[in-house]
Design a protein around this motif. Structure first.
Motif, PDB file in Angstrom:
ATOM      1  N   ASN A  15       0.748  -0.701  -0.232  1.00  0.00           N
ATOM      2  CA  ASN A  15       0.227  -0.151   0.513  1.00  0.00           C
ATOM      3  C   ASN A  15       0.928   1.450  -0.178  1.00  0.00           C
ATOM      4  OD1 ASN A  15       0.760  -0.062   3.044  1.00  0.00           O
ATOM      5  ND2 ASN A  15      -1.619  -0.493   3.238  1.00  0.00           N
ATOM      6  N   GLY A  67      -9.468  -0.957   4.563  1.00  0.00           N
ATOM      7  CA  GLY A  67      -9.695  -2.610   5.582  1.00  0.00           C
ATOM      8  C   GLY A  67     -10.251  -2.940   6.590  1.00  0.00           C
ATOM      9  N   HIS A  92      -4.789  -9.811  10.937  1.00  0.00           N
ATOM     10  CA  HIS A  92      -4.828  -8.141  11.246  1.00  0.00           C
ATOM     11  C   HIS A  92      -5.230  -7.508  12.249  1.00  0.00           C
ATOM     12  CE1 HIS A  92      -4.549  -4.268   9.208  1.00  0.00           C
ATOM     13  NE2 HIS A  92      -3.662  -4.800   8.885  1.00  0.00           N
ATOM     14  N   THR A 146      -7.576 -15.206   7.106  1.00  0.00           N
ATOM     15  CA  THR A 146      -6.904 -14.403   6.235  1.00  0.00           C
ATOM     16  C   THR A 146      -6.521 -14.846   4.993  1.00  0.00           C
ATOM     17  OG1 THR A 146      -6.172 -12.762   8.344  1.00  0.00           O
ATOM     18  CG2 THR A 146      -5.466 -12.424   6.215  1.00  0.00           C
ATOM     19  N   ASP A 177     -10.907 -12.137   5.370  1.00  0.00           N
ATOM     20  CA  ASP A 177      -9.920 -10.670   4.989  1.00  0.00           C
ATOM     21  C   ASP A 177      -9.258 -11.294   4.005  1.00  0.00           C
ATOM     22  OD1 ASP A 177      -8.231  -8.844   5.354  1.00  0.00           O
ATOM     23  OD2 ASP A 177      -7.613  -8.677   7.208  1.00  0.00           O
ATOM     24  N   ARG A 180      -6.302  -9.063   0.549  1.00  0.00           N
ATOM     25  CA  ARG A 180      -4.966  -9.347  -0.574  1.00  0.00           C
ATOM     26  C   ARG A 180      -5.166 -10.595  -1.633  1.00  0.00           C
ATOM     27  NH1 ARG A 180      -1.388  -8.247   3.259  1.00  0.00           N
ATOM     28  NH2 ARG A 180       0.330  -6.145   3.198  1.00  0.00           N
TER      29      ARG A 180
HETATM   30  C1  PLP Z   1      -4.179  -8.748   6.450  1.00  0.00           C
HETATM   31  C2  PLP Z   1      -5.164  -7.258   6.085  1.00  0.00           C
HETATM   32  N1  PLP Z   1      -5.891  -6.829   6.558  1.00  0.00           N
HETATM   33  C3  PLP Z   1      -6.836  -5.825   6.844  1.00  0.00           C
HETATM   34  C4  PLP Z   1      -5.931  -4.714   6.507  1.00  0.00           C
HETATM   35  C5  PLP Z   1      -6.292  -3.604   5.898  1.00  0.00           C
HETATM   36  O1  PLP Z   1      -5.757  -2.199   6.562  1.00  0.00           O
HETATM   37  P1  PLP Z   1      -6.382  -0.862   6.405  1.00  0.00           P
HETATM   38  O2  PLP Z   1      -7.318  -0.271   7.373  1.00  0.00           O
HETATM   39  O3  PLP Z   1      -4.608   0.156   6.719  1.00  0.00           O
HETATM   40  O4  PLP Z   1      -6.516  -0.651   5.164  1.00  0.00           O
HETATM   41  C6  PLP Z   1      -4.126  -5.166   5.869  1.00  0.00           C
HETATM   42  C7  PLP Z   1      -3.505  -4.138   5.355  1.00  0.00           C
HETATM   43  O5  PLP Z   1      -2.249  -3.631   5.840  1.00  0.00           O
HETATM   44  C8  PLP Z   1      -3.902  -6.012   5.656  1.00  0.00           C
HETATM   45  O6  PLP Z   1      -2.545  -6.622   5.731  1.00  0.00           O
END
Ligand code: PLP
Length: 345
Positions: A15, A67, A92, A146, A177, A180
């Motif tokens: 990102n 996310g 996450h 995830t 989640d 990716r």
């Molecule tokens: C596995 C995972 N889930 C969700 C997110 C989404 O996070 P964000 O709120 O930063 O978009 C990330 C971002 O790094 C991630 O790596």
């Protein structure tokens, strides 16, 4: 001013990359005249329909800013406040969302399960659910997976099915989640539906930012019943964009000619080159490299010197390993430059 112009591509995070041309073009196309706000515009309708086509089902689709919001609001929808959510200990939602899932669900507890290579161990699910069944403990309600994992590894279709079946038998709903998710589809070469609703996933947080979008993730409910009043939840949480077309148009750009998958496959391919180079330089790789992340085990001195050469990467995701993340815009030259600096060290 100089720091504003820093453009070197790095391996810190996908990102950190810019907006891919396809998303940027769609943004520019959407930036014409006026359009109704709050998702009533044609771009949002088109983006939602493209997602339905992609998953080959009539799912409910919402667009949110990131996310963390996607995960937290979905989990809040799947749970009551007295429920609990099972996830991998590195997930996450546990390690990097500042307690947002608990906050938005008004206190649903996150329960951590172990598993090798960032993947939930199916046997651990039953153990965790059955460990306590008394009224004094929050009732397990959701399994959160995830894909790809925080370690860049993958659940195969069969692994997913086994996990979701175990979850169902224990009365759990399944959240994915998919920050990716595109990298997973590209690596496994399996259709999106096979990795989601056909494998027992109820709701997916489909990541856009790491795949070349400027901002925004999509929430996809395959079980439409679970999406009831989700629009109110988004609004209350500050996640209903007034100028929604600028969240949704980049999805149209990514999805309409398959750029989402090409970019993900490219990022995976760059990581594969990087892995090969690291291995031939004698560097130990910490987890099976399956997608766009390479976890390299290097001495502190080497890490410090790479940083001195200007390279940025994370060392706080997995016990000091260097997480080298490739993006849609990583080039072979970037990989070779990094390996050359490593070689000189
Ligand atoms: C596995 C995972 N889930 C969700 C997110 C989404 O996070 P964000 O709120 O930063 O978009 C990330 C971002 O790094 C991630 O790596």
């Amino acid at each position: 001013m100089e720091h504003l112009l820093q453009t070197r591509r790095q391996f810190a995070s996908d990102n950190n990359a810019g907006i891919c041309p396809e998303a940027f073009a769609a943004l520019a196309e959407a930036n014409q005249g006026h359009a109704l706000g709050y998702g009533e515009d044609p771009w949002t309708e088109k983006a939602a329909n493209l997602i339905r086509e992609l998953f080959e089902t009539d799912c409910e689709v919402f667009f949110v800013f990131n996310g963390t919001a996607a995960n937290s609001l979905v989990l809040a929808s799947l749970c009551q406040s007295y429920h609990s959510i099972l996830c991998h200990e590195a997930a996450h939602i546990e390690t990097a969302e500042c307690g947002a899932p608990e906050f938005f669900s008004n206190g649903s507890k996150v329960l951590l399960v172990p598993g090798e290579n960032g993947k939930v161990d199916p046997a651990a699910i039953e153990g965790m659910v059955k460990r306590r069944t008394d009224i004094h403990y929050p009732k397990p309600r959701v399994l959160s997976l995830t894909q790809t994992t925080e370690m860049g590894t993958l659940y195969s279709q069969d692994e997913l099915k086994a996990l979701t079946q175990a979850a169902r038998e224990l009365g759990l709903r399944v959240h994915m989640d998919g920050a990716r998710f595109a990298n997973a589809v590209a690596a496994l070469e399996v259709s999106p539906k096979e990795l989601t609703w056909k494998a027992g996933v109820d709701a997916l947080c489909f990541g856009g930012t790491k795949n070349g979008m400027p901002v925004g993730d999509a929430v996809v409910f395959f079980n439409r019943e679970l999406a009831r009043e989700f629009d109110y939840r988004c609004k209350q949480a500050g996640q209903l964009a007034s100028k929604m077309r600028f969240l949704s148009a980049p999805w149209v750009g990514l999805l309409r000619d398959g750029a989402w998958l090409r970019h993900a496959a490219h990022a995976n391919e760059m990581a594969s080159l990087l892995e090969a180079g690291l291995r031939s330089a004698g560097v130990e790789i910490a987890f099976p490299r399956q997608t766009n992340a390479v976890f390299a085990r290097m001495p502190d001195e080497t890490v410090a010197r790479l940083r001195k050469c200007g390279w940025q990467f994370y060392t706080n995701v997995s016990q000091g390993d260097c997480r080298l993340m490739c993006s849609w815009d990583t080039t072979e030259t970037d990989v070779n430059d990094f390996l050359r600096d490593l070689g000189s060290i």
